[in-house]
Design an enzyme around this catalytic site. Structure first.
Site, PDB file in Angstrom:
ATOM      1  N   ALA A   1      -2.502   2.888   9.849  1.00 21.83           N
ATOM      2  CA  ALA A   1      -3.107   1.664   9.298  1.00 21.83           C
ATOM      3  C   ALA A   1      -3.451   0.695  10.418  1.00 21.83           C
ATOM      4  O   ALA A   1      -2.587   0.266  11.175  1.00 21.83           O
ATOM      5  CB  ALA A   1      -2.133   1.001   8.332  1.00 21.83           C
TER       6      ALA A   1
ATOM      7  N   TYR B   1      -1.617  -9.983  16.018  1.00 23.08           N
ATOM      8  CA  TYR B   1      -1.679  -8.890  15.039  1.00 23.08           C
ATOM      9  C   TYR B   1      -2.831  -7.942  15.386  1.00 23.08           C
ATOM     10  O   TYR B   1      -2.651  -6.726  15.454  1.00 23.08           O
ATOM     11  CB  TYR B   1      -1.840  -9.481  13.637  1.00 23.08           C
ATOM     12  CG  TYR B   1      -1.851  -8.453  12.537  1.00 23.08           C
ATOM     13  CD1 TYR B   1      -0.777  -7.588  12.364  1.00 23.08           C
ATOM     14  CD2 TYR B   1      -2.940  -8.340  11.673  1.00 23.08           C
ATOM     15  CE1 TYR B   1      -0.785  -6.639  11.346  1.00 23.08           C
ATOM     16  CE2 TYR B   1      -2.948  -7.400  10.658  1.00 23.08           C
ATOM     17  CZ  TYR B   1      -1.874  -6.553  10.501  1.00 23.08           C
ATOM     18  OH  TYR B   1      -1.890  -5.615   9.507  1.00 23.08           O
TER      19      TYR B   1
ATOM     20  N   ILE C   1       0.845  -1.208   0.000  1.00 20.97           N
ATOM     21  CA  ILE C   1       0.000   0.000   0.000  1.00 20.97           C
ATOM     22  C   ILE C   1       0.877   1.254   0.000  1.00 20.97           C
ATOM     23  O   ILE C   1       0.607   2.218  -0.724  1.00 20.97           O
ATOM     24  CB  ILE C   1      -0.982  -0.008   1.202  1.00 20.97           C
ATOM     25  CG1 ILE C   1      -1.960  -1.182   1.051  1.00 20.97           C
ATOM     26  CG2 ILE C   1      -1.746   1.319   1.303  1.00 20.97           C
ATOM     27  CD1 ILE C   1      -2.988  -1.314   2.168  1.00 20.97           C
TER      28      ILE C   1
END
Ligand code: UDP
Length: 325
Positions: A119, A152, A12
């Site tokens: 993000a 995560y 990205i």
């Protein structure tokens, strides 16, 4: 405008870098090249408005200066990819949380009007029912213990909490983005991402590896649409202090995706099923459904995706063929 992108050699980040260069902005990328790749930013290296530092967000001594310089920052530097997350359960937590905190502290010592986009991930929603739309304000469920996959989500939730706290306590202009399965060129399948893996397998006429029964669903957003969303979010003052889903809700099963890739690539590959345990190891927990509520995204951006999955796959397959043959 001056744009700083941490993790800017990744999938990205590298697209954001090209996008801002094409708008005439000055772009500074830092990346430790752990999952990011030089080849992703190679076309930008000679551009007079582009600066690159191979550096780690945790230790880089140029961070304060780069933050001071920036009018907009995208924080994408993180340990990502399901394979990598499972292999490195400690560094996922350490890098993702400490890196974000260090950046926030640097920004706090700098110009608070700088826009910071952090993000986060749709993984924070965990496992949900088939028809449940994932809504930014809903309560989150994370399975306890054993499963490293959740490290995560936990790391990104900590980043969200840090970002929101700085935004609330100091009025800093920070937005948290929960990305849902974005796809496009420069994405590698090495760390598990399904679309680049299937395309590579199909083009090499190797077996296409569907994990589990293939009934699990995902909705894929083309990077070209994601870039428009991110830029519109950054421009909209109402995004300050918000968590925003960025994705589409056109779900497809992974089994059907495999067939679509095979047909689009005119491949001779067979489609095979691999048990989760073999693919990811013991105790892995699959997420079967992941469909975002897009109300907030629509309100902030007033934009509908322009690229459907068929078109995106065609373009990606063509892109890959041109690169390799
Ligand atoms: N997947 C698959 N074969 C692969 C890689 C992934 O069937 O070779 C599946 C994976 O189990 C998941 C989906 O594709 O159900 C999306 O995986 P990815 O890692 O791209 O994204 P995430 O699970 O984070 O949404």
């Amino acid at each position: 405008m001056h744009v700083l992108i941490t993790g800017g050699a990744g999938f990205i980040g590298s697209h954001l870098a090209s996008f801002h260069i094409s708008l005439g902005d000055k772009v500074h990328v830092i990346d430790n090249l752990s999952t990011g790749r030089m080849e992703n930013i190679l076309p930008l290296l000679d551009h007079p408005d582009f600066i690159f530092n191979e550096a780690d967000i945790l230790t880089w001594d140029g961070l304060e200066k780069a933050v001071w310089w920036a009018d907009r920052i995208y924080h994408l530097a993180a340990v990502v990819g399901v394979f990598r997350v499972l292999q490195e359960p400690i560094s996922v937590l350490a890098t993702n949380i400490a890196g974000c905190e260090r950046l926030l502290r640097a920004l706090h010592n700098s110009r608070w009007e700088t826009k910071l986009i952090i993000a986060s991930t749709s993984e924070v929603y965990g496992n949900r029912g088939e028809n449940e739309l994932l809504h930014e304000e809903m309560e989150l469920l994370i399975s306890p213990g054993i499963n490293s996959r959740w490290n995560y989500s936990i790391s990104k939730l900590a980043d969200e909490a840090f970002g929101l706290s700085y935004a609330r306590q100091y009025g800093m202009d920070i937005t948290l983005i929960r990305f849902f399965n974005v796809i496009g060129p420069n994405q590698t399948g090495k760390y598990g991402m399904v679309v680049p893996r299937f395309i590579k397998q199909a083009l090499n006429n190797e077996p296409i590896t569907v994990f589990g029964d293939g009934k699990q669903q995902r909705a894929f957003l083309d990077i070209r649409d994601a870039l428009v969303y991110l830029d519109r979010i950054a421009h909209n003052p109402q995004s300050k202090g918000e968590v925003v889903n960025v994705g589409t809700n056109h779900e497809i099963s992974i089994g059907k995706l495999a067939l679509m890739v095979k047909n689009t690539a005119k491949s001779l590959s067979e489609i095979i099923h691999i048990p989760y345990e073999e693919a990811y190891g013991k105790d892995f927990e699959e997420i079967y459904h992941r469909k975002p509520d897009l109300t907030k995204l629509m309100r902030l951006t007033d934009f509908q995706p322009q690229w459907d999955l068929e078109r995106t796959l065609e373009d990606l397959i063509m892109h890959k063929q041109q690169k390799e043959y």
